[in-house]
Write a protein that holds these residues in place. Structure first.
Motif, PDB file in Angstrom:
ATOM      1  N   THR A  69       9.368 -14.127  43.274  1.00 61.07           N
ATOM      2  CA  THR A  69      10.133 -13.442  42.033  1.00 61.07           C
ATOM      3  C   THR A  69      11.471 -13.158  41.950  1.00 61.07           C
ATOM      4  O   THR A  69      12.527 -13.638  41.924  1.00 61.07           O
ATOM      5  CB  THR A  69       9.342 -12.147  41.998  1.00 61.07           C
TER       6      THR A  69
ATOM      7  N   ARG B 246       6.697 -11.153  45.959  1.00 61.18           N
ATOM      8  CA  ARG B 246       7.793 -10.838  45.704  1.00 61.18           C
ATOM      9  C   ARG B 246       9.032 -11.642  45.990  1.00 61.18           C
ATOM     10  O   ARG B 246      10.070 -11.685  45.886  1.00 61.18           O
ATOM     11  CB  ARG B 246       7.772  -9.426  46.927  1.00 61.18           C
ATOM     12  N   THR B 247       9.154 -12.860  47.103  1.00 63.77           N
ATOM     13  CA  THR B 247      10.367 -13.468  47.376  1.00 63.77           C
ATOM     14  C   THR B 247      10.308 -13.932  46.701  1.00 63.77           C
ATOM     15  O   THR B 247      11.410 -14.989  45.928  1.00 63.77           O
ATOM     16  CB  THR B 247       9.675 -14.277  49.188  1.00 63.77           C
TER      17      THR B 247
END
Length: 252
Positions: free
Chosen positions: A168, A165-166
């Motif tokens: 991306t 998530r980070t």
């Protein structure tokens, strides 16, 4: 109105955002020595690794410049060197803002081998694309990217997946921004591309090769900083654990 030059473009669309991000980090006190050091290190590596490749593509006519240039290092404009440096800092500062380093997790030898092979596959695809004249720019990007991707993925792709998530978010925003800025630069005629050495495919007017270039270069930077943060935090965990254990023992 004075014409927009390559230098004024870099100053307005890259240097100014760098200054804004630096201000945000200073106010929020999110500066981290390891990531700032990593950003500086990556800036130097980016120059050393990119300039010879960049120069070769200019020599064979993949692209040309349509504005007044300050000067050149060989065939590479000084403005291009500034762009490489400031893009690195821009993405590095943004990654510092959104990433919280985590030292958990490990990587097995088999996983490292898978990562290296995946990077090698990118290079093999690039070599195949290079067999077609119109695939010159696209294939050159893939071949150039392959060693870096093999190194980073081989070192710790499971860590990158865990922090997906980070990763991306850190890649997506500067990439989308630079896509838009590059599309504008092309519209302004600051650089043009050879129709014989590019595929002619475009996304909303942006050549797919340019879209891929900014995607992979930002991936290099983000993955490198996330992995650096992981290494620093991983090595710090035993020391933190010892401090906690000692404190608990004293309390007891």
């Amino acid at each position: 109105m004075a014409p927009i030059t390559y230098l004024s473009f870099v100053m307005a669309f890259v240097v100014v955002p760098v200054a804004i991000l630096a201000g945000v980090l200073a106010v929020s006190r999110r500066f981290r020595p390891a990531q700032l050091f990593g950003t500086g290190l990556l800036a130097g590596v980016a120059l050393v690794y990119t300039v010879p490749w960049d120069g070769q593509l200019i020599r064979i006519g993949v692209w040309e410049y349509g504005s007044t240039l300050l000067g050149q290092l060989g065939v590479v404009p000084y403005e291009e060197l500034l762009f490489i440096l400031t893009q690195t800092v821009l993405t590095g500062l943004w990654t510092t803002l959104v990433d919280v380093p985590d030292g958990r997790g490990s990587v097995t030898r088999r996983q490292r081998l898978v990562g290296v092979l995946a990077g090698g596959l990118v290079g093999m695809i690039g070599l195949a694309v290079l067999l077609v004249p119109s695939g010159t720019y696209l294939g050159a990007i893939l071949v150039w990217a392959a060693p870096v991707l093999a190194l980073q993925w081989g070192f710790g792709w499971p860590i990158l997946v865990r922090a997906r998530r980070t990763v991306t978010l850190a890649i997506a925003l500067p990439t989308a921004y630079l896509w838009a800025a590059d599309r504008l630069a092309i519209e302004l005629g600051l650089w043009t591309f050879s129709p014989d050495r590019t595929t002619g495919l475009a996304l909303l007017g942006l050549p797919v090769e340019e879209a891929l270039f900014f995607l992979v270069t930002n991936a290099f930077l983000v993955q490198g900083l996330v992995l650096l943060g992981w290494v620093v935090e991983r090595d710090a965990l035993p020391a933190v654990t010892d401090v906690i254990d000692t404190t608990v023992e004293r309390v007891e």
